[in-house]
Design an enzyme around this catalytic site. Structure first.
Site, PDB file in Angstrom:
ATOM      1  N   SER A 184       0.978  -1.087   0.011  1.00  5.62           N
ATOM      2  CA  SER A 184      -0.021   0.050   0.025  1.00  5.62           C
ATOM      3  C   SER A 184       0.691   1.247  -0.005  1.00  5.62           C
ATOM      4  CB  SER A 184      -1.049   0.110   1.178  1.00  5.62           C
ATOM      5  OG  SER A 184      -0.057   0.045   2.217  1.00  5.62           O
ATOM      6  N   ASN A 218      -0.635   7.913  -7.187  1.00  4.03           N
ATOM      7  CA  ASN A 218      -0.963   9.314  -7.147  1.00  4.03           C
ATOM      8  C   ASN A 218       0.000   9.975  -8.097  1.00  4.03           C
ATOM      9  OD1 ASN A 218      -2.938  10.650  -5.220  1.00  4.03           O
ATOM     10  ND2 ASN A 218      -1.980   8.987  -4.046  1.00  4.03           N
ATOM     11  N   ARG A 255       0.410   3.547  -3.398  1.00  2.22           N
ATOM     12  CA  ARG A 255      -0.457   4.637  -3.067  1.00  2.22           C
ATOM     13  C   ARG A 255       0.595   5.994  -3.758  1.00  2.22           C
ATOM     14  NH1 ARG A 255      -0.312   4.609   1.936  1.00  2.22           N
ATOM     15  NH2 ARG A 255      -2.197   3.704   2.361  1.00  2.22           N
TER      16      ARG A 255
END
Lengths: 280, 156
Positions: free
Chosen positions: A209, A217, A213
């Site tokens: 994660s 992004n 992440r």
């Protein structure tokens, strides 16, 4: 600004291709000149742009902070020192807030993560055609400026954090304690397989994660910059719209890049805190 | 977007950076911050102490001033008293002297008067003797006596 020779798809692909160095199909070592060549290199290849920019920015960060650190006195601070101290205090208070144990590694780790990732992300605000265009002029086929849009970079850092989490889990809880944490909860010892599955996923999810992440992004942000850049070749109206959109997206991105660096840092602190605690 | 050796390279780079930061950057900055915090705390404490001392010394100064005023007024009162005393004494002395001088003058006057009277008496006696001689020389005549005696009486 999709060049005359490029279609939109080629333009996008060109922007998303790293500069890979590895074994070429003909057996020699060199730089891949196409996406297919880069793919054929397999695992034993290096993204020169990702690593190069990462190292340059990291060294810049260390250089300036080291300069401030050598000048640091209890007296009146100068400009650079003031800024560095402000950052250090901010990180220090974050660590104090989230990390309950005592470990001299955590705060410098958090500082490095925050500043380094922030700088890597910051490259996203450089107009996307400048560096690849310059690279093309110099005869370099690809150049992807933002290292955090390369999963290798984000997973590399996340793996580093994960190794620390494992290390401190074993160190603080012992092999038995860590094994017990993975197998004896939440359902007690009769639910051991289910426990192991849940806790295992929980554990593995941490680095994945973290990496995804950040990567997601920045990759999405970069993608939108590329799409906006495509508008520049579509006539006056689209050009102006593109200009406004690019500006707006860049302003928004200032928030995103800082936030993502902060989230990566905070989660690292939290994960290490969990690794230090006997029960959670 | 191929996963390759970059992954490991990035991890190693990351580890080196963290190590460098932990070794050479974090400790001096945090130490400097701590030292400055202490310095500021010390400075504030010193300022507080100074303020307190200032208040104390101001109080002391006003007390001293008050004492000095009281003392000064005491001295002035004493001086005034002493001056009045001196004046009284001087007056007393002057008065005494004056009286003494007056007494002396009176004594002198009396002496003078006495002397004058003595002289006068001698002269009177001489006159009486001279008158008596004259009377004795012309024989005694009642009427002439009366005139003579009258003349002597007038002369006295």
């Amino acid at each position: 600004m999709a060049g005359e020779a490029h279609t939109s798809a080629e333009y996008i692909k060109h922007h998303l291709q790293n500069l890979a160095y590895g074994q070429l199909p003909d057996g020699t070592w060199g730089i891949a000149h196409s996406a297919a060549e880069a793919k054929a290199m397999g695992f034993w290849a290096i993204h020169l742009d990702t690593l190069g920019i990462s190292i340059v920015l990291g060294v810049l960060f260390l250089y300036f902070f080291r300069k401030a650190a050598t000048q640091a006195t209890a007296g009146v601070p100068g400009g650079l020192q003031n800024f560095v101290e402000w950052v250090v205090e901010f990180i220090d208070s974050s660590v104090r807030g989230s990390f309950s144990g005592r470990n001299p590694l955590v705060a410098p780790l958090a500082l490095t993560i925050f500043i380094w990732i922030f700088l890597l992300n910051l490259m996203d605000l450089v107009p996307i055609d400048w560096i690849p265009g310059l690279a093309t002029l110099l005869g370099v086929p690809f150049f992807k400026l933002v290292p955090t849009t390369d999963p290798n970079a984000t997973f590399g850092m996340a793996i580093g954090v994960f190794i620390l989490v494992l290390y401190y889990s074993f160190k603080m809880k012992g092999v038995g304690g860590f094994a017990a944490e993975l197998t004896l909860q939440p359902f007690g010892k009769w639910g051991m397989p289910a426990n192991l599955l849940l806790e295992g996923v929980n554990l593995i999810a941490k680095p994945i994660s973290l990496a995804l992440r950040l990567f997601g992004n920045l990759y999405a942000g970069e993608m939108i910059f590329i799409l906006i850049a495509l508008m520049f070749s579509g006539g006056a109206v689209l050009f102006l719209t593109g200009g406004v959109l690019q500006w707006a997206w860049a302003v928004f991105h200032v928030l995103i890049i800082t936030l993502q660096a902060f989230i990566f840092m905070t989660l690292t602190i939290v994960y290490l805190d969990m690794a230090h605690q006997e029960h959670h | 977007m191929n996963i390759n050796l970059t992954l490991i390279g990035q991890t190693i780079t990351f580890a080196l950076f963290v190590w460098f930061c932990m070794k050479f950057i974090w400790p001096p900055i945090v130490n400097a911050l701590e030292a400055r915090r202490k310095q500021i705390a010390d400075g504030l404490a010193a300022a507080d102490r100074g303020k307190h001392e200032l208040e104390l010394s101001a109080k002391r100064a006003s007390e001293t001033l008050h004492d000095a005023k009281i003392k000064a007024s005491e001295i002035i009162a004493q001086a005034e008293k002493r001056a009045a005393q001196l004046i009284d004494e001087a007056k007393e002395a002057a008065k005494g002297e004056g009286e003494r001088q007056i007494a002396a003058a009176q004594a002198e006057i009396e002496q003078e008067a006495y002397r004058a009277r003595e002289q006068l008496r001698e002269q009177v006696a001489a006159l009486v003797v001279a008158g008596a001689e004259k009377v004795l020389r012309r024989e005694v005549d009642a009427k002439a006596h009366a005139d003579l005696l009258e003349a002597i009486k007038n002369e006295l």
